[in-house]
Motif scaffolding. Structure first.
Motif, PDB file in Angstrom:
ATOM      1  N   UNK A 164      -8.772 -12.305  17.840  1.00  0.00           N
ATOM      2  CA  UNK A 164      -9.160 -11.190  18.713  1.00  0.00           C
ATOM      3  C   UNK A 164      -9.044  -9.828  18.030  1.00  0.00           C
ATOM      4  N   UNK A 165      -9.165  -9.823  16.698  1.00  0.00           N
ATOM      5  CA  UNK A 165      -9.379  -8.561  15.989  1.00  0.00           C
ATOM      6  C   UNK A 165      -8.157  -7.667  15.882  1.00  0.00           C
ATOM      7  N   UNK A 166      -8.421  -6.441  15.414  1.00  0.00           N
ATOM      8  CA  UNK A 166      -7.318  -5.566  15.010  1.00  0.00           C
ATOM      9  C   UNK A 166      -6.438  -5.106  16.184  1.00  0.00           C
ATOM     10  N   UNK A 167      -6.975  -5.159  17.414  1.00  0.00           N
ATOM     11  CA  UNK A 167      -6.138  -4.755  18.563  1.00  0.00           C
ATOM     12  C   UNK A 167      -5.686  -5.997  19.335  1.00  0.00           C
ATOM     13  N   UNK A 168      -5.375  -7.048  18.627  1.00  0.00           N
ATOM     14  CA  UNK A 168      -5.099  -8.367  19.208  1.00  0.00           C
ATOM     15  C   UNK A 168      -4.091  -8.388  20.365  1.00  0.00           C
ATOM     16  N   UNK A 184       1.410  -0.560  11.023  1.00  0.00           N
ATOM     17  CA  UNK A 184       0.002  -0.134  11.065  1.00  0.00           C
ATOM     18  C   UNK A 184      -0.101   1.241  10.444  1.00  0.00           C
ATOM     19  N   UNK A 185      -1.120   1.409   9.603  1.00  0.00           N
ATOM     20  CA  UNK A 185      -1.294   2.667   8.894  1.00  0.00           C
ATOM     21  C   UNK A 185      -2.742   3.110   9.066  1.00  0.00           C
ATOM     22  N   UNK A 306      -4.275  -9.337   9.918  1.00  0.00           N
ATOM     23  CA  UNK A 306      -4.277  -8.438   8.744  1.00  0.00           C
ATOM     24  C   UNK A 306      -5.546  -7.583   8.716  1.00  0.00           C
ATOM     25  N   UNK A 307      -5.641  -6.599   9.575  1.00  0.00           N
ATOM     26  CA  UNK A 307      -6.816  -5.716   9.534  1.00  0.00           C
ATOM     27  C   UNK A 307      -6.738  -4.851   8.278  1.00  0.00           C
ATOM     28  N   UNK A 308      -7.888  -4.658   7.630  1.00  0.00           N
ATOM     29  CA  UNK A 308      -7.911  -3.831   6.416  1.00  0.00           C
ATOM     30  C   UNK A 308      -9.034  -2.807   6.530  1.00  0.00           C
TER      31      UNK A 308
END
Ligand SMILES: Cc1cc2nc3c(=O)[nH]c(=O)nc-3n(C[C@H](O)[C@H](O)[C@H](O)COP(=O)(O)OP(=O)(O)OC[C@H]3O[C@@H](n4cnc5c(N)ncnc54)[C@H](O)[C@@H]3O)c2cc1C
Length: 452
Positions: A164-168, A184-185, A306-308
């Protein structure tokens, strides 16, 4: 894993349907719950015009799932970067050693649709407008809110995977656990989707088979070709400061900014103002967390784990490679707890490595690609690769055209950067390269790359 187990995936973005296809093929019962409406039925603006760069790692996963063939009609090969100077001068820099090393432009929406179609054709059920609001880490029940009817329900299953992506939402649940690590950065840059329109003949107005870049020091515009003759563009700009989203607030300032910074692009963007003011300003974040799993019951995968940032063109490729690795482990081990444990331990170093490389590459794309010294180093890199194939492989190529672990690419990249420094810093012409020194450095510092 005896019996027909039920697996629930949260999120039908790019990774959910791909993973579902592979799990279904292994005999699991798979359902996906997606927050958004079905994009095949509802016109959704945001993300519509974004094109992504798909490369070897992603293609490998699509091939394994048997869906790469059907993607051929929606991809455009990009052979290199086409840099645009302010005066309109063009410089082309190939991505790879030859035309076998190209990256592929694909529309996010088209890819998502193709994957959802393929998943449903094979028997995966996708439920839309179902927002996951929580998850019981003990029982495995997922709580869902129907965005249309407002009704709530809970769904039980053997295993839940958060795609479900970066805002899981699944990760948000894990955050409540003891000893869950999370960082988170955000970049202080945002992005805006824009488009270069097709010409009156319906064809591309600038070179089709390239990723176009307008590097301008601390900001940049990029454009990736789409199959409809348009280019999906992304403007990367600081949120605050002299040239920033904060100051580009009215039509006059936006037009003036584009006319001075990107004069050759602005004439090809008849919908510039409509796009600029109609599309939201996106933010970019690096997310690292661990562990990615709980009790053999739940796992995070792709951006949820691991969103990049997008500057190496690897977020999607990395998420698809997660699938390859997870499925390889699933074929070897008999229980989910072991599969998840091993997945986390073999993969975390690599996703941390690509996260850091992606941030580093931002400086390269927006600034260094316009620097003649940088272009000279790139030429030397290609010459070294030609002389030492499979041994000296440029960092970009290791990440993009090979499947060596990202951490290996990062580590070898650092060694090669040092070597290039020694070989290039005192010369201006490729003819002056000290090949004896190159030979001794390569033999001393590098072993054959190998590949997986
Ligand atoms: C501007 C930009 C450019 C990029 N360019 C590239 C590129 O060139 N190459 C590349 O490899 N990568 C690129 N990426 C990265 C890539 O888009 C992501 O890495 C990729 O989409 C991750 O896939 P995912 O399935 O993990 O997440 P997503 O594709 O984000 O899918 C997540 C899904 O989960 C759904 N969802 C979220 N919350 C819930 C909830 N609570 N309940 C139910 N559903 C939910 C969302 O609606 C979405 O459909 C780019 C990213 C950006 C922002």
């Amino acid at each position: 894993m005896a019996g027909k187990q039920k697996i629930t995936l949260i999120g039908s973005g790019l990774t959910g349907p791909l993973l579902a296809i592979e799990l279904l093929r292994r005999g699991f019962d798979v359902e996906i719950f997606e927050r958004r409406p079905d994009m095949r039925k509802v016109n959704m603006r945001a993300g519509r015009s974004i094109n992504l760069a798909l490369s070897t790692r992603g293609i490998h996963a699509l091939t394994q799932a048997g869906v790469w063939e059907e993607m051929q009609r929606i991809i455009i090969k990009m052979k290199g970067r086409m840099m645009h100077s302010v005066s309109g001068e063009l410089t082309f820099q190939p991505y790879g050693k030859d035309e076998t090393e190209v990256i592929n432009s694909i529309s996010r929406a088209e890819l998502n649709i193709a994957l959802m179609n393929a998943a449903e054709e094979r028997g995966v059920q996708i439920h839309f407008n179902q927002r996951c609001t929580g998850f019981d880490l003990k029982s495995g029940a997922v709580y869902l809110h129907d965005e249309v009817t407002g009704q709530n329900q809970s769904v039980g299953s053997d295993v839940v995977i958060g795609t479900d992506g970066s805002a899981s939402a699944i990760r948000t649940e894990m955050l409540k656990l003891n000893r869950f690590n999370f960082s988170q950065q955000y970049l202080n840059y945002g992005y805006k989707e824009l488009t270069i329109a097709p010409g009156s003949d319906g064809m591309h107005q600038i070179e089709t088979n390239a990723l176009h870049i307008w590097p301008r020091g601390n900001l940049m515009l990029i454009a990736l070709p789409n199959i409809d003759g348009a280019f999906g563009c992304i403007l990367f700009l600081p949120f605050e400061g002299p040239d920033s989203f904060e100051v580009l607030k009215d039509e006059a300032s936006v037009l003036n900014f584009f006319q001075t910074r990107f004069p050759d692009a602005v004439s090809l963007m008849p919908h510039l103002l409509e796009n600029y003011f109609g599309n939201p300003t996106g933010s970019m974040v690096t997310i690292k967390c661990s562990p990615w799993h709980v009790n053999g019951k739940a796992l995070l995968l792709g951006d949820s784990a691991h969103a990049i940032v997008p500057f190496f063109g690897q977020g999607l490729n990395c998420a698809f490679e997660d699938c390859t690795i997870l499925l390889g482990l699933l074929d070897q081990h008999a229980d989910w707890a072991t599969v998840f444990e091993k997945f986390d331990s073999v993969r975390k170093n690599d996703t941390d490595a690509i996260a850091d490389l992606a941030v580093e590459n931002f400086v390269e794309m927006r600034d260094r690609v316009a620097d003649p010294r940088f272009l000279f180093r790139k030429k030397i890199e290609l010459a070294l690769e030609a002389k030492y194939p499979g041994i000296f492989v440029p960092k970009y190529a290791m990440v993009t055209f090979h499947r060596v672990p990202y951490s290996v690419a990062a580590q070898r990249g650092r060694v090669q950067d040092r070597m290039l420094g020694e070989l290039c810093d005192s010369i201006d012409r490729i003819e002056d390269l000290d090949w004896d020194k190159a030979e001794s450095l390569v033999r001393r510092e590098l072993t054959p790359l190998g590949d997986s």
